[in-house]
Design an enzyme around this catalytic site. Sequence first.
Site, PDB file in Angstrom:
ATOM      1  N   VAL A   1     -24.002  12.051 -25.511  1.00  0.00           N
ATOM      2  CA  VAL A   1     -23.887  10.685 -24.638  1.00  0.00           C
ATOM      3  C   VAL A   1     -22.972   9.840 -25.162  1.00  0.00           C
ATOM      4  CG1 VAL A   1     -25.316   8.613 -24.485  1.00  0.00           C
ATOM      5  CG2 VAL A   1     -26.515  10.786 -24.573  1.00  0.00           C
ATOM      6  N   ALA A   2     -22.415   9.707 -26.427  1.00  0.00           N
ATOM      7  CA  ALA A   2     -21.510   8.809 -26.764  1.00  0.00           C
ATOM      8  C   ALA A   2     -19.967   9.345 -26.299  1.00  0.00           C
ATOM      9  CB  ALA A   2     -21.235   8.751 -28.236  1.00  0.00           C
TER      10      ALA A   2
ATOM     11  N   ILE B   1     -19.396  11.776 -23.578  1.00  0.00           N
ATOM     12  CA  ILE B   1     -19.501  11.827 -22.077  1.00  0.00           C
ATOM     13  C   ILE B   1     -19.054  10.727 -21.520  1.00  0.00           C
ATOM     14  CG2 ILE B   1     -20.420  12.676 -20.033  1.00  0.00           C
ATOM     15  CD1 ILE B   1     -21.859  14.763 -21.497  1.00  0.00           C
TER      16      ILE B   1
ATOM     17  N   ASP C   1       4.656  -4.337  13.264  1.00  0.00           N
ATOM     18  CA  ASP C   1       4.980  -5.334  14.545  1.00  0.00           C
ATOM     19  C   ASP C   1       5.940  -6.383  14.115  1.00  0.00           C
ATOM     20  OD1 ASP C   1       3.437  -3.638  16.037  1.00  0.00           O
ATOM     21  OD2 ASP C   1       1.620  -5.139  15.836  1.00  0.00           O
TER      22      ASP C   1
ATOM     23  N   ASP D   1      -2.197  -4.329  16.892  1.00  0.00           N
ATOM     24  CA  ASP D   1      -3.400  -5.309  17.408  1.00  0.00           C
ATOM     25  C   ASP D   1      -3.995  -4.811  18.458  1.00  0.00           C
ATOM     26  OD1 ASP D   1      -1.182  -5.526  18.811  1.00  0.00           O
ATOM     27  OD2 ASP D   1      -0.396  -7.554  18.221  1.00  0.00           O
TER      28      ASP D   1
ATOM     29  N   ASP E   1      -3.376   0.507  20.328  1.00  0.00           N
ATOM     30  CA  ASP E   1      -2.975   0.774  18.790  1.00  0.00           C
ATOM     31  C   ASP E   1      -3.880   1.583  17.953  1.00  0.00           C
ATOM     32  OD1 ASP E   1      -0.425  -0.528  19.319  1.00  0.00           O
ATOM     33  OD2 ASP E   1      -1.247  -2.342  18.460  1.00  0.00           O
TER      34      ASP E   1
ATOM     35  N   ASN F   1     -21.803   3.545 -27.648  1.00  0.00           N
ATOM     36  CA  ASN F   1     -21.929   3.823 -26.217  1.00  0.00           C
ATOM     37  C   ASN F   1     -22.172   2.858 -25.351  1.00  0.00           C
ATOM     38  OD1 ASN F   1     -21.585   6.098 -23.980  1.00  0.00           O
ATOM     39  ND2 ASN F   1     -23.951   5.460 -23.810  1.00  0.00           N
TER      40      ASN F   1
HETATM   41  P1  ATP Z   1       5.382  -6.569  18.798  1.00  0.00           P
HETATM   42  O1  ATP Z   1       4.995  -5.222  19.305  1.00  0.00           O
HETATM   43  O2  ATP Z   1       6.155  -6.784  17.645  1.00  0.00           O
HETATM   44  O3  ATP Z   1       3.918  -7.428  18.573  1.00  0.00           O
HETATM   45  P2  ATP Z   1       5.992  -7.804  21.328  1.00  0.00           P
HETATM   46  O4  ATP Z   1       4.919  -8.999  21.439  1.00  0.00           O
HETATM   47  O5  ATP Z   1       7.139  -8.176  21.859  1.00  0.00           O
HETATM   48  O6  ATP Z   1       6.153  -7.239  19.712  1.00  0.00           O
HETATM   49  P3  ATP Z   1       4.184  -6.486  23.269  1.00  0.00           P
HETATM   50  O7  ATP Z   1       3.257  -7.474  23.319  1.00  0.00           O
HETATM   51  O8  ATP Z   1       4.026  -5.071  23.434  1.00  0.00           O
HETATM   52  O9  ATP Z   1       5.412  -6.457  21.969  1.00  0.00           O
HETATM   53  O10 ATP Z   1       5.410  -6.928  24.522  1.00  0.00           O
HETATM   54  C1  ATP Z   1       6.358  -6.335  25.088  1.00  0.00           C
HETATM   55  C2  ATP Z   1       7.200  -7.028  25.861  1.00  0.00           C
HETATM   56  O11 ATP Z   1       6.295  -7.518  27.240  1.00  0.00           O
HETATM   57  C3  ATP Z   1       7.679  -8.401  25.488  1.00  0.00           C
HETATM   58  O12 ATP Z   1       9.118  -7.963  24.939  1.00  0.00           O
HETATM   59  C4  ATP Z   1       7.712  -9.104  26.575  1.00  0.00           C
HETATM   60  O13 ATP Z   1       9.128  -9.024  27.281  1.00  0.00           O
HETATM   61  C5  ATP Z   1       6.758  -8.713  27.364  1.00  0.00           C
HETATM   62  N1  ATP Z   1       5.645  -9.636  27.185  1.00  0.00           N
HETATM   63  C6  ATP Z   1       4.890  -9.842  26.265  1.00  0.00           C
HETATM   64  N2  ATP Z   1       3.956 -10.596  26.372  1.00  0.00           N
HETATM   65  C7  ATP Z   1       3.994 -10.883  27.802  1.00  0.00           C
HETATM   66  C8  ATP Z   1       3.037 -11.443  28.417  1.00  0.00           C
HETATM   67  N3  ATP Z   1       1.928 -12.236  27.965  1.00  0.00           N
HETATM   68  N4  ATP Z   1       3.215 -11.624  29.949  1.00  0.00           N
HETATM   69  C9  ATP Z   1       4.129 -10.804  30.473  1.00  0.00           C
HETATM   70  N5  ATP Z   1       5.106 -10.068  29.536  1.00  0.00           N
HETATM   71  C10 ATP Z   1       4.732 -10.213  28.191  1.00  0.00           C
END
Ligand code: ATP
Length: 888
Positions: A288-289, A291, A335, A630, A634, A724
């Site tokens: 016991v002690a 293990i 990102d 996000d 993804d 233990n």
């Molecule tokens: P990350 O991927 O680092 O978060 P990000 O925000 O630029 O960067 P996305 O959100 O995929 O990546 O956007 C890609 C592209 O889409 C941007 O570079 C921009 O030109 C365009 N974009 C981003 N937000 C909008 C929006 N709300 N409406 C229209 N076009 C957008």
Amino acid sequence: MMQTDTRRINMKEMYQLTATQVMKHFDSPIDGLTSTQAEERRRTSGWNELTAAKSKPLWKLFLEQFQDFLVIILIIAAIISGLLGDAESAVVILVVITLNAILGTVQTRQAERSLNSLKNLSAPKASVFRDGSVVQLPARDLIPGDIVLLEAGDIVPADGRIMECAGLKIDESALTGESLSVDKITDAIPDQVALGDRRNMVFSGSFITNGRGKIIITDIGMHTEVGKIANLLHNTSAKRTPLQISLDSFGKKLSMAILVFCGILFGISVFRGESIGNAFLFAVALAVAAIPEALSSIVTIVLSFGTQKMAKEHAIIRKLQAVEGLGSISVICSDKTGTLTQNKMTVEDYYVNGQSVPADETTPSDTSNKLLYFASVLCNDARIEQENKEIGDPTEVALLQMEPQMHIAISEIQAKYPRIDELPFDSDRKMMSTLHTCSKDDHSSDFSEKQILIVKGAVDVLLQRTDAIWTTNGTIPMNSDEKKRIQMQNQQYSEQGLRVLAFAYRELTIIDKLTFEHESHLTFLGLISMMDPPRPESKEAVATCIRAGIRPVMITGDHIATASAIARRIGILTPDTKACEGAVLDTMSDQELQELVPEISVYARVSPEHKIRIVRAWQARGNIVAMTGDGVNDAPALKQADIGVAMGNTGTEVAKDASDMVLTDDNFSTIVSAVKNGRNLYRNILHAIEFLLSGNLGAILTVLTASLAGLPVPFAPVHLLFINLLTDSLPAIALGLEPHTDDVMKEHPRAATSSILTASFMKKIGLDGLVIGTTTVCSYLTGLQQGNALLASTCAFGTLCLARLFHGFNCKSEKPVLFTKKMKNNKWLIGAFALGAVLITGVLTLPGLQNLFKVQTLTLAQLGIVYLYAFLSLPIIQLCKWIKNRKN
Ligand code: ATP
């Protein structure tokens, strides 16, 4: 129950009714229930949760502690010693077992609690109308009749009937097995249809892949479709971490070896004429002690305490295994927007009619400025509420923040051009579109047609779809020169690290529904550039990563020049690495990518699908990869990564669900701190293991020496049980709680495949055990020399017990700590030491306890010898560490 009798009206299911009928049925106003109504209704409806297996009652947990093989043997041993007439030993054994069981129960419950509180921290949330406004509530709070908003990336929190929807597509594969997303509608479906065809309903647990919707909750918790099959899904048993698995298998092998050793010892004792009962008792106590049965549970306790600390530092661990993995991360793919940058955008310039105007010089009297402002306000899902509360994507909020500069109220523009339909933003398409109608009393020349499509998005994407340009002199065709000029302007903005959005429009004859085909033949309107400064802490976090042998990589949807400018500023993009675009990745084979990944620090204009290839390429090179994400798309990359990291603020529920860790502040530097915590926790666990194994080895070596030398047995069974209980768990847990240091970030990541029990680790345990064993044997021999076997065993018991307590300080660090501040920086360890020292001193000196624990009264000098020998193990091991460190 409310749900069961509301499921049908005149035998009709919710999907067969109109949304208005359903709302009437639930007596829900259009702006949602009030909090008081919700509370009242909850009394009948209950909580929106699947009844998970309840946690075990305390008594059951306590009894479970007795199921252990060793404890059962101990109980048998207690019975045997009782039968042999040694009632005292029997009582002591039982008391010790009970105390052990209490400690085990408390530890298990504590670990359970901290894991549960972590679960609650990452519990899904829903946007609900309550008291007339939209609030974020835990999904658990929902009740039938609640009105809930859904958007792409959300996990549907309960079953509901759709009231409004725009491009709403839902992945219901978990429920129906259908892998294609279902297009949702609002109309009633009169016929009886199967679950998969109830397109005006949403079902708990499925997730929104596209669009938005407003629903009224019809069923919650166990009454939802998923609730009905919940029993099939119950899978709440916590997975063991790799460390626990390897410790368990090591523990098993070690236990077998110790049992064999104890068996041999039992044989020798009997052979020497010891009674079978006593020999058995001793062999059991030694087993016991020796293990280290506490190994695996200590890992759980230390990890769960560690995750509490990490949660306070904005990193919520969703899977305990992730903590161990954190220490091995060699690549962090992050990102850009919001993670490395602040996601606090401000508009810097308008580019329209061939001219770039700084934001603070734009004017509403300039038609071109006004038109671009209108487009940016209309093709926009963000809101700025009272007291400047910003709701929505910061990119879009920034566009709205031009209102004071432009002196035209957003509400006025929105009223003038109501939105009819939309194609939401999606990071794959990199654009969004909205369709508007012009009000009848509109005589302005801004948008002349009855319907206008406004598109905004990435410049390169939009340029491919435009064939004309708006100018103050009328619309002109888009030729290659014009295109080049726009591209140059875009490049110029991007090189300054600015984020650029392009705007375009198309006049349409009246249409019912917007489709992707409408996003072509556009007229280019202009560009808006925005500043999103890097987070101040990003640069230092990147530098820490590099020092710690971790490669930071930026993966972004943004333009390559913008991404490179930011990456250069924070140290990710260095002269010997490069940036690469998603389109280039498409031309590479997986093998080529695998060879190239070490050279690439920035990936721009990527789609979520590229992320998964990048992770795989790094993994194929033997790296442990953390990946942030996000969006809903993804999720596969988050799952593929060794540590998927979701954004707590801007991340979708789907991304969070697929992740191992959620950042509540969306900050890259939090990942780096989490790695530091992970490495520290792992190191602390190693120290706890070192402490347990070396102490046990000390005990075995003492017994072995006495046995080989034909001397009396050095310990009574109660001694070993006392040790233990006293010197095993508490200092080991205290070592697990050792304060964290920055030193760990100067080392390279631990190879994921490396076994914890490396040769050098075993050597260390061997040396520590040898020192403890030797000092104990010396104390034992002194006792034997000065008196009898009882005195010798008292000395050996006292020394071993105290030496193990002192040894706790040895295990704090690889470096010597004696005479340093570090010696006293762990109050838990000092507490465990003090408690242990008081108890053993009590046992050695208090007459009542002396009898119980079979020790002899020691003279002051003898007590001094016991303490001295015990203490000696501290400077000796410290000296060994000092020599080893000098050598290194
Ligand atoms: P990350 O991927 O680092 O978060 P990000 O925000 O630029 O960067 P996305 O959100 O995929 O990546 O956007 C890609 C592209 O889409 C941007 O570079 C921009 O030109 C365009 N974009 C981003 N937000 C909008 C929006 N709300 N409406 C229209 N076009 C957008």
